[in-house]
Design a protein around this motif. Structure first.
Motif, PDB file in Angstrom:
ATOM      1  N   ASP A  68       0.561  -1.280   0.019  1.00 32.10           N
ATOM      2  CA  ASP A  68      -0.033  -0.234  -0.176  1.00 32.10           C
ATOM      3  C   ASP A  68       0.905   1.401   0.097  1.00 32.10           C
ATOM      4  N   THR A  69       2.073   1.309  -0.736  1.00 34.63           N
ATOM      5  CA  THR A  69       2.989   2.504  -0.905  1.00 34.63           C
ATOM      6  C   THR A  69       3.148   2.789  -2.232  1.00 34.63           C
ATOM      7  N   TYR A  70       4.002   3.616  -2.438  1.00 39.51           N
ATOM      8  CA  TYR A  70       4.824   3.925  -3.717  1.00 39.51           C
ATOM      9  C   TYR A  70       6.283   3.791  -3.665  1.00 39.51           C
ATOM     10  N   GLU A  71       6.873   3.092  -4.717  1.00 45.22           N
ATOM     11  CA  GLU A  71       8.370   2.912  -4.766  1.00 45.22           C
ATOM     12  C   GLU A  71       8.799   3.576  -5.815  1.00 45.22           C
ATOM     13  N   ASN A  72       9.898   4.170  -5.563  1.00 49.05           N
ATOM     14  CA  ASN A  72      10.409   5.034  -6.726  1.00 49.05           C
ATOM     15  C   ASN A  72      11.110   4.015  -7.489  1.00 49.05           C
ATOM     16  N   THR A  73      10.930   4.428  -8.825  1.00 43.35           N
ATOM     17  CA  THR A  73      11.459   3.291 -10.024  1.00 43.35           C
ATOM     18  C   THR A  73      12.462   4.014 -10.979  1.00 43.35           C
ATOM     19  N   VAL A  74      13.348   3.299 -11.380  1.00 43.46           N
ATOM     20  CA  VAL A  74      14.595   3.588 -12.227  1.00 43.46           C
ATOM     21  C   VAL A  74      14.101   3.178 -13.684  1.00 43.46           C
ATOM     22  N   LEU A  75      14.231   4.130 -14.390  1.00 40.24           N
ATOM     23  CA  LEU A  75      13.753   3.904 -15.898  1.00 40.24           C
ATOM     24  C   LEU A  75      15.022   3.026 -16.652  1.00 40.24           C
ATOM     25  N   PRO A  76      14.596   2.518 -17.815  1.00 43.97           N
ATOM     26  CA  PRO A  76      15.571   1.412 -18.682  1.00 43.97           C
ATOM     27  C   PRO A  76      16.904   2.070 -18.745  1.00 43.97           C
ATOM     28  N   THR A  77      16.889   3.471 -18.691  1.00 44.07           N
ATOM     29  CA  THR A  77      18.162   4.151 -19.295  1.00 44.07           C
ATOM     30  C   THR A  77      19.061   4.167 -17.874  1.00 44.07           C
ATOM     31  N   LEU A  85      16.994   8.094 -12.684  1.00 46.23           N
ATOM     32  CA  LEU A  85      15.971   8.226 -11.691  1.00 46.23           C
ATOM     33  C   LEU A  85      14.811   9.085 -12.206  1.00 46.23           C
ATOM     34  N   VAL A  86      15.359   9.948 -13.195  1.00 42.81           N
ATOM     35  CA  VAL A  86      14.385  10.944 -13.709  1.00 42.81           C
ATOM     36  C   VAL A  86      14.257  10.763 -15.201  1.00 42.81           C
ATOM     37  N   GLY A  87      13.220  11.354 -16.019  1.00 40.15           N
ATOM     38  CA  GLY A  87      13.138  11.345 -17.274  1.00 40.15           C
ATOM     39  C   GLY A  87      11.831  12.273 -17.673  1.00 40.15           C
ATOM     40  N   SER A  88      11.446  12.428 -18.953  1.00 41.19           N
ATOM     41  CA  SER A  88      10.497  13.075 -19.311  1.00 41.19           C
ATOM     42  C   SER A  88       9.094  12.354 -19.037  1.00 41.19           C
ATOM     43  N   PRO A  89       8.194  12.920 -18.931  1.00 41.52           N
ATOM     44  CA  PRO A  89       6.682  12.282 -18.599  1.00 41.52           C
ATOM     45  C   PRO A  89       6.603  11.235 -19.582  1.00 41.52           C
ATOM     46  N   ALA A  90       7.028  11.526 -21.001  1.00 41.13           N
ATOM     47  CA  ALA A  90       6.586  10.263 -21.794  1.00 41.13           C
ATOM     48  C   ALA A  90       7.438   9.019 -21.386  1.00 41.13           C
ATOM     49  N   GLU A  91       8.723   9.121 -21.053  1.00 41.39           N
ATOM     50  CA  GLU A  91       9.622   8.050 -20.986  1.00 41.39           C
ATOM     51  C   GLU A  91       8.925   7.321 -19.515  1.00 41.39           C
ATOM     52  N   THR A  92       8.602   8.120 -18.546  1.00 41.98           N
ATOM     53  CA  THR A  92       8.104   7.478 -17.287  1.00 41.98           C
ATOM     54  C   THR A  92       6.542   6.535 -17.763  1.00 41.98           C
ATOM     55  N   LEU A  93       5.916   7.104 -18.509  1.00 45.43           N
ATOM     56  CA  LEU A  93       4.818   6.508 -18.861  1.00 45.43           C
ATOM     57  C   LEU A  93       5.166   5.226 -19.804  1.00 45.43           C
TER      58      LEU A  93
END
Length: 55
Positions: free
Chosen positions: A22-31, A34-42
């Motif tokens: 019942d929590t959120y976990e920060n997620t790493v992009l395939p690149t 830890l950060v990216g554009s909204p399109a990359e995260t979606l």
């Protein structure tokens, strides 16, 4: 999925919701970032969801 504003409109962090805890976990992009554009995260969130086995 939840987006996190990092101070610029070009880069966002994101987290995925885990029903098991019942929590959120920060997620790493395939690149590896830890950060990216909204399109990359979606795209990443959708790829993870579509790749998950049906339970």
């Amino acid at each position: 999925m939840r987006l996190r504003y990092t101070g610029t409109a070009a880069t966002w962090g994101f987290a995925l919701y885990l029903t098991s805890s019942d929590t959120y976990e920060n997620t790493v992009l395939p690149t590896g970032s830890l950060v990216g554009s909204p399109a990359e995260t979606l795209d990443c969130a959708c790829s993870l969801r579509l790749a998950a086995p049906d339970t």
